[in-house]
Design a protein around this motif. Structure first.
Motif, PDB file in Angstrom:
ATOM      1  N   PHE A   1       0.844  -1.198   0.000  1.00 16.33           N
ATOM      2  CA  PHE A   1       0.000   0.000   0.000  1.00 16.33           C
ATOM      3  C   PHE A   1       0.883   1.253   0.000  1.00 16.33           C
ATOM      4  O   PHE A   1       2.103   1.182   0.187  1.00 16.33           O
ATOM      5  CB  PHE A   1      -0.938   0.011   1.215  1.00 16.33           C
ATOM      6  CG  PHE A   1      -0.245   0.272   2.528  1.00 16.33           C
ATOM      7  CD1 PHE A   1      -0.199   1.554   3.071  1.00 16.33           C
ATOM      8  CD2 PHE A   1       0.361  -0.765   3.235  1.00 16.33           C
ATOM      9  CE1 PHE A   1       0.444   1.806   4.277  1.00 16.33           C
ATOM     10  CE2 PHE A   1       0.992  -0.523   4.450  1.00 16.33           C
ATOM     11  CZ  PHE A   1       1.037   0.755   4.969  1.00 16.33           C
ATOM     12  N   THR A   2       0.233   2.377  -0.241  1.00 18.00           N
ATOM     13  CA  THR A   2       0.913   3.672  -0.143  1.00 18.00           C
ATOM     14  C   THR A   2       0.160   4.540   0.859  1.00 18.00           C
ATOM     15  O   THR A   2      -1.043   4.332   1.107  1.00 18.00           O
ATOM     16  CB  THR A   2       0.947   4.402  -1.504  1.00 18.00           C
ATOM     17  OG1 THR A   2      -0.404   4.570  -1.984  1.00 18.00           O
ATOM     18  CG2 THR A   2       1.759   3.610  -2.526  1.00 18.00           C
ATOM     19  N   LEU A   3       0.858   5.483   1.437  1.00 20.56           N
ATOM     20  CA  LEU A   3       0.227   6.374   2.402  1.00 20.56           C
ATOM     21  C   LEU A   3      -0.848   7.227   1.740  1.00 20.56           C
ATOM     22  O   LEU A   3      -0.717   7.636   0.576  1.00 20.56           O
ATOM     23  CB  LEU A   3       1.276   7.303   3.029  1.00 20.56           C
ATOM     24  CG  LEU A   3       2.281   6.673   3.988  1.00 20.56           C
ATOM     25  CD1 LEU A   3       3.318   7.722   4.392  1.00 20.56           C
ATOM     26  CD2 LEU A   3       1.598   6.107   5.223  1.00 20.56           C
ATOM     27  N   ASN A   4      -1.890   7.513   2.487  1.00 17.09           N
ATOM     28  CA  ASN A   4      -2.933   8.419   2.027  1.00 17.09           C
ATOM     29  C   ASN A   4      -2.531   9.844   2.436  1.00 17.09           C
ATOM     30  O   ASN A   4      -3.050  10.402   3.400  1.00 17.09           O
ATOM     31  CB  ASN A   4      -4.283   8.020   2.631  1.00 17.09           C
ATOM     32  CG  ASN A   4      -5.407   8.946   2.186  1.00 17.09           C
ATOM     33  OD1 ASN A   4      -5.279   9.671   1.195  1.00 17.09           O
ATOM     34  ND2 ASN A   4      -6.508   8.932   2.929  1.00 17.09           N
ATOM     35  N   THR A   5      -1.593  10.407   1.692  1.00 13.88           N
ATOM     36  CA  THR A   5      -1.053  11.719   2.029  1.00 13.88           C
ATOM     37  C   THR A   5      -1.903  12.802   1.392  1.00 13.88           C
ATOM     38  O   THR A   5      -2.001  12.889   0.162  1.00 13.88           O
ATOM     39  CB  THR A   5       0.407  11.844   1.564  1.00 13.88           C
ATOM     40  OG1 THR A   5       1.180  10.829   2.209  1.00 13.88           O
ATOM     41  CG2 THR A   5       0.979  13.200   1.919  1.00 13.88           C
ATOM     42  N   ILE A   6      -2.515  13.633   2.229  1.00 13.60           N
ATOM     43  CA  ILE A   6      -3.413  14.673   1.723  1.00 13.60           C
ATOM     44  C   ILE A   6      -2.747  16.036   1.672  1.00 13.60           C
ATOM     45  O   ILE A   6      -3.289  16.971   1.082  1.00 13.60           O
ATOM     46  CB  ILE A   6      -4.693  14.752   2.582  1.00 13.60           C
ATOM     47  CG1 ILE A   6      -4.335  15.095   4.037  1.00 13.60           C
ATOM     48  CG2 ILE A   6      -5.469  13.449   2.504  1.00 13.60           C
ATOM     49  CD1 ILE A   6      -5.555  15.439   4.883  1.00 13.60           C
ATOM     50  N   MET A   7      -1.566  16.149   2.276  1.00 15.55           N
ATOM     51  CA  MET A   7      -0.856  17.425   2.248  1.00 15.55           C
ATOM     52  C   MET A   7       0.634  17.171   2.406  1.00 15.55           C
ATOM     53  O   MET A   7       1.045  16.289   3.172  1.00 15.55           O
ATOM     54  CB  MET A   7      -1.357  18.352   3.362  1.00 15.55           C
ATOM     55  CG  MET A   7      -1.019  19.822   3.142  1.00 15.55           C
ATOM     56  SD  MET A   7      -1.851  20.926   4.337  1.00 15.55           S
ATOM     57  CE  MET A   7      -3.572  20.666   3.926  1.00 15.55           C
ATOM     58  N   GLU A   8       1.431  17.917   1.648  1.00 15.20           N
ATOM     59  CA  GLU A   8       2.882  17.800   1.710  1.00 15.20           C
ATOM     60  C   GLU A   8       3.489  19.179   1.963  1.00 15.20           C
ATOM     61  O   GLU A   8       3.017  20.182   1.434  1.00 15.20           O
ATOM     62  CB  GLU A   8       3.453  17.252   0.400  1.00 15.20           C
ATOM     63  CG  GLU A   8       3.016  15.838   0.066  1.00 15.20           C
ATOM     64  CD  GLU A   8       3.593  15.368  -1.258  1.00 15.20           C
ATOM     65  OE1 GLU A   8       4.043  16.232  -2.058  1.00 15.20           O
ATOM     66  OE2 GLU A   8       3.604  14.150  -1.518  1.00 15.20           O
ATOM     67  N   THR A   9       4.527  19.199   2.770  1.00 16.75           N
ATOM     68  CA  THR A   9       5.259  20.437   3.000  1.00 16.75           C
ATOM     69  C   THR A   9       6.705  20.083   3.344  1.00 16.75           C
ATOM     70  O   THR A   9       6.967  19.052   3.973  1.00 16.75           O
ATOM     71  CB  THR A   9       4.639  21.275   4.136  1.00 16.75           C
ATOM     72  OG1 THR A   9       5.514  22.366   4.447  1.00 16.75           O
ATOM     73  CG2 THR A   9       4.428  20.446   5.390  1.00 16.75           C
ATOM     74  N   SER A  10       7.626  20.935   2.915  1.00 18.28           N
ATOM     75  CA  SER A  10       9.043  20.676   3.164  1.00 18.28           C
ATOM     76  C   SER A  10       9.501  21.188   4.522  1.00 18.28           C
ATOM     77  O   SER A  10      10.654  21.025   4.889  1.00 18.28           O
ATOM     78  CB  SER A  10       9.900  21.334   2.064  1.00 18.28           C
ATOM     79  OG  SER A  10       9.687  22.732   2.044  1.00 18.28           O
ATOM     80  N   SER A  11       8.598  21.772   5.281  1.00 13.36           N
ATOM     81  CA  SER A  11       8.933  22.336   6.586  1.00 13.36           C
ATOM     82  C   SER A  11       8.429  21.424   7.695  1.00 13.36           C
ATOM     83  O   SER A  11       7.228  21.138   7.779  1.00 13.36           O
ATOM     84  CB  SER A  11       8.330  23.734   6.740  1.00 13.36           C
ATOM     85  OG  SER A  11       8.335  24.141   8.088  1.00 13.36           O
TER      86      SER A  11
END
Length: 303
Positions: free
Chosen positions: A216-226
């Protein structure tokens, strides 16, 4: 001026002759023979293209050119001595510059005590800390002296010193539906919305790799580099995140809840690296030693 510029020893000997105004006494003071010293001065005059002394019998007097040249010789010899003193201080770690490459999240939350401790012992060493996800490349390209990085493939150009291994955990807000849970299985990560570093970040790739092993893959709804933004979003209950336990512990956020992954939790393995052909000053060696101690202490406390 013709030919190659004179050696510093010639200038130093010239200064002694000016002080003594007598070749024999000057030669004795320097520790060479009088003919050798006379030959050096003649060679210096030939190189400069002007006479430095008028010889009147056994006496010598400085010419105007000699007086002018003496002025500049004294300055150059003094500058050289200052440079040598500065380099001696550098060798003894009284000053100098050290550039360290680290991962962004660890700079934000974990390394301040290490930097404070190092500065207390080496206050005149200018420490520059570069936050980057490309620490390995920066070390190889000589952009940084030392890197604190996750373990990667071996490279003969690098000296690698293991620091510690750190367990990844799920982190949620105190208001999250899972806030009361103490542990989960790794497959349950598919059932939670997450806020993560962007794809391509080392830590993100590590966690994604573990998840792919279980299909499976994560259900990532938001990404940020901080890292700061990730934690703010988690605290606002936008989603959970998966980060190293010692990093979360260092944040000391009472509104966060840590949920351990019981079966095959992801781990990251830290190391400190530098080029094998890079000369390490005593301050650089000290920084490495302090980093090893710092991570070892943190790892034991985090157990």
């Amino acid at each position: 001026m013709r030919g190659d510029f004179m050696e510093i020893r010639q200038m130093e000997n010239f200064i002694v002759v000016c002080e003594e105004l007598h070749f024999t006494r000057a030669a004795d003071k320097i520790g060479i023979s009088q003919p050798t010293l006379s030959q050096q001065i003649r060679a210096l005059e030939d190189e400069l293209g002007v006479p430095l002394f008028d010889r009147v019998g056994k006496k010598i007097v400085m010419t105007q050119a000699g007086t002018l040249f003496l002025e500049h010789c004294v300055q150059m010899v003094r500058h050289l001595q200052n440079t040598q003193d500065a380099l001696a201080e550098f060798r003894n770690d009284q000053r100098g510059k050290l550039v360290i490459g680290v991962l962004p999240s660890d700079l934000d939350y974990r390394l301040t005590p290490l930097l404070v401790n190092f500065h207390a012992h080496f206050p005149k060493v200018k420490l520059k800390v570069v936050s980057s996800i490309y620490v390995l490349n920066q070390v190889l390209d000589n952009e940084v002296d030392i890197g604190i990085e996750l373990t990667s493939i071996s490279d003969d150009r690098l000296v690698r010193i293991p620091l510690c291994s750190e367990e990844y955990v799920l982190v949620v807000s105190e208001n999250h539906a899972w806030a009361e849970r103490n542990e989960i299985g790794i497959k349950e990560l598919r059932d939670i919305q997450t806020v993560m570093f962007p794809e391509g970040f080392t830590g993100r790739e590590l966690v994604d790799g573990y998840c792919r092993k279980y299909g499976f893959t994560l259900n990532t709804i938001m990404e940020t580099s901080s890292a700061t933004s990730i934690i703010s979003l988690v605290k606002a209950n936008v989603g959970g995140t998966v980060l190293p336990y010692p990093l979360i512990k260092a944040m000391n956020e009472p509104t966060l809840r840590i949920i351990r992954i019981t079966d095959d939790a992801p781990y990251r393995h830290f190391e400190i690296i530098h080029r094998s052909d890079r000369y390490l000053t005593q301050s650089a060696k000290a920084f490495i030693e302090k980093t090893i101690d710092y991570f070892n202490q943190g790892y034991v406390e985090g157990e």
